[in-house]
Design an enzyme around this catalytic site. Structure first.
Site, mmCIF file in Angstrom:
data_model
loop_
_atom_site.group_PDB
_atom_site.id
_atom_site.type_symbol
_atom_site.label_atom_id
_atom_site.label_comp_id
_atom_site.label_asym_id
_atom_site.label_seq_id
_atom_site.Cartn_x
_atom_site.Cartn_y
_atom_site.Cartn_z
ATOM 1 N N CYS A 2 0.817 -1.208 0.000
ATOM 2 C CA CYS A 2 0.000 0.000 0.000
ATOM 3 C C CYS A 2 0.857 1.268 0.000
ATOM 4 C CB CYS A 2 -0.956 0.069 1.185
ATOM 5 S SG CYS A 2 -2.013 -1.359 1.336
ATOM 6 N N ARG A 27 4.077 -0.116 -4.668
ATOM 7 C CA ARG A 27 3.820 -0.660 -3.332
ATOM 8 C C ARG A 27 2.541 -1.495 -3.270
ATOM 9 N NH1 ARG A 27 6.831 2.324 0.525
ATOM 10 N NH2 ARG A 27 5.456 1.591 2.160
ATOM 11 N N TRP A 78 -2.855 -2.944 -1.708
ATOM 12 C CA TRP A 78 -2.500 -4.360 -1.859
ATOM 13 C C TRP A 78 -3.369 -5.069 -0.842
ATOM 14 C CZ3 TRP A 78 -0.756 -8.540 0.866
ATOM 15 C CH2 TRP A 78 -0.216 -9.591 0.110
ATOM 16 N N ASN A 104 -2.364 1.883 5.834
ATOM 17 C CA ASN A 104 -1.414 0.842 5.453
ATOM 18 C C ASN A 104 -1.144 0.020 6.711
ATOM 19 O OD1 ASN A 104 0.546 -0.698 4.289
ATOM 20 N ND2 ASN A 104 2.034 0.965 4.021
ATOM 21 N N GLY A 105 -1.252 -1.308 6.613
ATOM 22 C CA GLY A 105 -1.009 -2.146 7.794
ATOM 23 C C GLY A 105 -2.184 -3.067 8.034
ATOM 24 N N GLU A 490 17.271 -17.970 -6.113
ATOM 25 C CA GLU A 490 16.904 -16.657 -6.640
ATOM 26 C C GLU A 490 16.388 -16.770 -8.078
ATOM 27 O OE1 GLU A 490 16.285 -13.929 -5.442
ATOM 28 O OE2 GLU A 490 16.460 -12.482 -7.071
ATOM 29 N N LYS A 494 12.652 -15.532 -9.159
ATOM 30 C CA LYS A 494 12.374 -14.553 -10.220
ATOM 31 C C LYS A 494 11.379 -15.128 -11.215
ATOM 32 C CE LYS A 494 13.562 -11.556 -8.829
ATOM 33 N NZ LYS A 494 14.310 -11.312 -7.657
ATOM 34 N N GLU A 497 7.872 -15.368 -9.740
ATOM 35 C CA GLU A 497 7.327 -14.063 -9.404
ATOM 36 C C GLU A 497 6.803 -13.313 -10.632
ATOM 37 O OE1 GLU A 497 10.493 -11.716 -7.796
ATOM 38 O OE2 GLU A 497 9.155 -10.444 -6.648
ATOM 39 N N HIS A 513 17.272 -37.484 -2.985
ATOM 40 C CA HIS A 513 16.459 -37.649 -1.779
ATOM 41 C C HIS A 513 14.991 -37.336 -2.032
ATOM 42 C CE1 HIS A 513 20.144 -38.316 0.425
ATOM 43 N NE2 HIS A 513 20.640 -37.347 -0.329
ATOM 44 N N LYS A 612 5.937 -4.348 -3.826
ATOM 45 C CA LYS A 612 7.373 -4.154 -3.635
ATOM 46 C C LYS A 612 7.755 -4.177 -2.162
ATOM 47 C CE LYS A 612 11.482 -3.064 -5.181
ATOM 48 N NZ LYS A 612 12.151 -4.214 -5.828
HETATM 49 C C1 AGP Z 1 11.975 -10.275 -4.803
HETATM 50 O O1 AGP Z 1 11.974 -10.097 -6.153
HETATM 51 C C2 AGP Z 1 10.838 -9.684 -4.056
HETATM 52 N N1 AGP Z 1 10.497 -8.392 -4.412
HETATM 53 C C3 AGP Z 1 10.846 -9.993 -2.578
HETATM 54 O O2 AGP Z 1 11.186 -11.319 -2.375
HETATM 55 C C4 AGP Z 1 11.727 -9.086 -1.688
HETATM 56 O O3 AGP Z 1 13.067 -9.357 -1.888
HETATM 57 C C5 AGP Z 1 11.321 -9.293 -0.227
HETATM 58 O O4 AGP Z 1 9.988 -8.938 -0.089
HETATM 59 C C6 AGP Z 1 12.183 -8.512 0.733
HETATM 60 O O5 AGP Z 1 12.080 -7.148 0.554
HETATM 61 P P1 AGP Z 1 13.079 -6.142 1.243
HETATM 62 O O6 AGP Z 1 14.411 -6.343 0.635
HETATM 63 O O7 AGP Z 1 12.512 -4.797 0.935
HETATM 64 O O8 AGP Z 1 13.078 -6.454 2.695
#
Ligand code: AGP
Length: 617
Positions: A2, A27, A78, A104-105, A490, A494, A497, A513, A612
């Site tokens: 948000c 956000r 969000w 927000n929250g 990672e 990606k 995501e 395993h 984000k």
């Molecule tokens: C990764 O592409 C994401 N945007 C997400 O995993 C992100 O790294 C995570 O939410 C942590 O965010 P921060 O670095 O702002 O704490």
């Protein structure tokens, strides 16, 4: 999670609110809305919900019918409580419609508060927890409080973390902002004849560099010519504005089709920025002025825990390996949301390193609070200045890559990896574990990193071709060993995501395993196999996949021909110092996910269901 924006001044508010929302869209973007106060007459609310273009649709609606008024609040959502629908979008009105709030929250006790308010005759129009705050503020005003006191009193009834901005027809030139815990920041900007508030400084920079960060437990009462800050109970607090050195063009997409493409391409510069004035090539010395520990303090550390979430956790894993390798301090990385709840053993000899590009991630902040309260030495690696993480930590290490807008983290990860490797080198040096020659070798390796990153980025054509192929699959497996394990994680993150392809990142040693059962022609394996100490082991894994009919895409280093003979496709990256090879290996995986997302017709900057900055747990 948000974005919040508010304005009080002498210009029409609506276009400014929309401008603010456009900069905060990263956000959260499932819904967007504004409330404009037209003098003491009425609050006009416009909202749009659904898809990932709610801000654009709101802007179009405002263009057609611009609400009059010079005071307003705005929000990009969000969703946490209630489906994505216009009735659940912010702003929300309080009882009788004379108050509007954005939030927000999460209001953790909202069910209890909602029941109580309903009992008292308050009517709820949304399924959100946020609407409770609107009614609480309205009730306080009905009981005789002014807006600031009403917001302060309302926040004292709320459990959980929250950032709120409110406006009321009773005080038509005022907005009131409040913060409780860590649900995202509130930054106040002072411009000529106006004040603005925003979740992130980025939305204020087109208007002003003079800013004030609201602390948890504070309320700001703001008119066009005055900003007064108090505690929730009304006790006055000194209001300190500072000058930010950030610039508005940090958020411009320039010639790139997406922010993510721009941010991937910026990595040679951002990697350089992370080491500027920290690595001295002439002397071969590595300095990190922000990390000013004495040798005694460095020697007192007997173990290190790196915490973070998502990509930041992967950067943390890389940082922990670097620290253990160079400084010989036992180090491991842990998901902050697990760490915070499992009552870990911590003491003043534990170094806790939090990794959070936003400095706002709720779980990471809670884990940091735990570390601080346990007397640990607390370091944070962040991109965003002035955020809560920087206020909790004993030592802040800015990663200096510039604001990242694309939801998928790219340049923040690589800049963080560089920054943490510098910290590892400094600690190693302070503890007598790094000879001058070894330090000089590291400095040299660091200096070649921007150029090597540039070379890795140039090799985009085979990646685009491969990305087209990958659109046909629903499952992918990423394998790595040792320092390449976080790289595999990672790469998979990606892909999940932004291309919505199910992808698993695994330690290659796990294959026998259980995971081998999944191998088939329908699930390609991406093997991260640079020419390092683990190469032969990766060759065995690749053979195992091939002999079970799986397709293998190998990421390996220049000059290798073993993978070339085994794998179906090979992506080459330049060979680097062992410590920095993971950073280079991540580049093709970022590009692969990006181009797969584009080939699938998706918007990699705004993946569904994500945001984000994750300011709720
Ligand atoms: C990764 O592409 C994401 N945007 C997400 O995993 C992100 O790294 C995570 O939410 C942590 O965010 P921060 O670095 O702002 O704490």
């Amino acid at each position: 999670m948000c974005g919040i924006f508010g304005y009080t001044g002498h210009n029409p508010a609506a276009p400014l609110l929309i401008g603010g929302l456009k900069l905060l869209e990263y956000r959260g973007y499932d819904s967007a809305g504004i409330a404009v106060l037209n003098g003491s007459k009425e609050i006009s609310i416009t909202r749009r919900a659904g898809g990932t273009d709610s801000v654009a649709r709101l802007a179009a609606a405002i263009d057609e019918l611009t609400p009059a008024g010079k005071v307003g609040i705005a929000h990009t959502r969000w969703a946490t409580h209630g489906e994505v629908a216009e009735r659940n979008a912010h702003p929300h009105r309080g009882h009788s419609g004379s108050v509007a709030i954005v939030h927000n929250g999460i209001v953790e006790n909202y069910l209890h508060l909602k029941a109580e308010l309903k009992e008292a005759g308050y009517k709820f129009l949304s399924d959100t927890d946020s609407e409770v705050i609107a009614h609480l503020v309205a009730r306080e005003i009905d009981r005789g409080a002014n807006l600031a006191a009403a917001v302060g009193n309302a926040m004292r009834q709320v459990e959980g973390a929250a950032a709120v901005v409110a406006t009321s027809v009773a005080e038509p030139d005022k907005i009131v902002a409040a913060r409780l815990g860590n649900a995202g920041g509130i930054v106040i900007g002072a411009a000529d004849g106006a004040y603005m508030v925003a979740s992130d400084i980025i939305a204020l920079l087109p208007h002003t560099n003079t800013v004030c960060y609201l602390e948890s437990g504070q309320v700001a009462s703001i008119t066009p010519d005055r900003c007064e800050i108090t505690q929730l109970d009304g006790k006055a607090v000194k209001t300190v504005f500072v000058t930010s050195t950030r610039s508005a063009d940090m958020a411009a997409r320039g010639r790139f089709p997406h922010f993510m493409a721009k941010e991937i391409a910026e990595q040679p510069e951002s990697v350089t920025a992370a080491m500027r004035q920290r690595v001295d090539l002439a002397t071969g010395r590595i300095a990190l002025p922000e990390f000013n520990l004495t040798p005694e303090q460095a020697l007192a550390i007997n173990r290190a825990v790196f915490i973070g979430m998502g990509t930041s956790l992967h950067a943390a894993m890389n940082g922990a390996s670097a620290l253990e390798a160079l400084a010989r301090i036992p180090a491991y990385a842990e998901n902050a949301s697990e760490f915070r709840y499992r009552n870990p053993v911590l003491d003043s000899h534990t170094l806790v390193v939090s990794v959070t590009q936003s400095g706002e991630t709720a779980d990471t902040l809670a884990a940091m609070e735990l570390a601080r309260d346990s007397g640990c030495l607390l370091v944070t690696a962040v991109e965003a200045e002035g955020t809560q993480a920087t206020r909790l930590a004993n030592v802040t290490l800015p990663v200096r890559c510039g604001q990242e807008i694309g939801v998928a983290a790219t340049k923040t990860m690589t800049a963080t990896m560089v920054t943490l490797s510098l910290m590892a080198a400094r600690l190693a040096s302070l503890r007598g574990n790094l000879s001058e020659q070894a330090e000089a070798k590291l400095a040299k390796a660091l200096s070649s990193l921007p150029a090597l990153t540039g070379i890795a980025l140039e090799r985009v054509e085979p990646i685009k071709k491969l990305a087209d192929d990958l659109t046909a699959y629903s499952h992918l497996l990423y394998l790595g060993r040792g320092a390449q394990f976080p790289v595999a994680m990672e790469g998979a993150l990606k892909m999940k995501e932004i291309a919505y392809i199910h992808a698993e990142g695994y330690a290659a040693g796990e294959m026998k395993h259980g995971v081998n059962a999944l191998i088939s022609k329908d699930m390609p394996t991406i093997a991260i196999a640079p020419r390092d100490a683990m190469f032969d082991k990766m060759v065995s894994n690749v053979n195992e996949v091939k002999s079970r009919g799986g397709r293998v895409i190998a990421v390996t280093t220049d000059g290798d021909d073993v993978m070339k003979s085994l794998a179906d496709d090979v992506l080459y990256v330049p060979l680097a110092h062992t410590l920095f090879q993971p950073l280079l290996n991540i580049i093709p995986l970022q590009m692969l996910a990006y181009h797969t997302s584009v080939a699938l017709g998706m918007n990699p900057d705004k993946p569904r269901n994500l945001a984000k900055t994750v300011t709720v747990e």
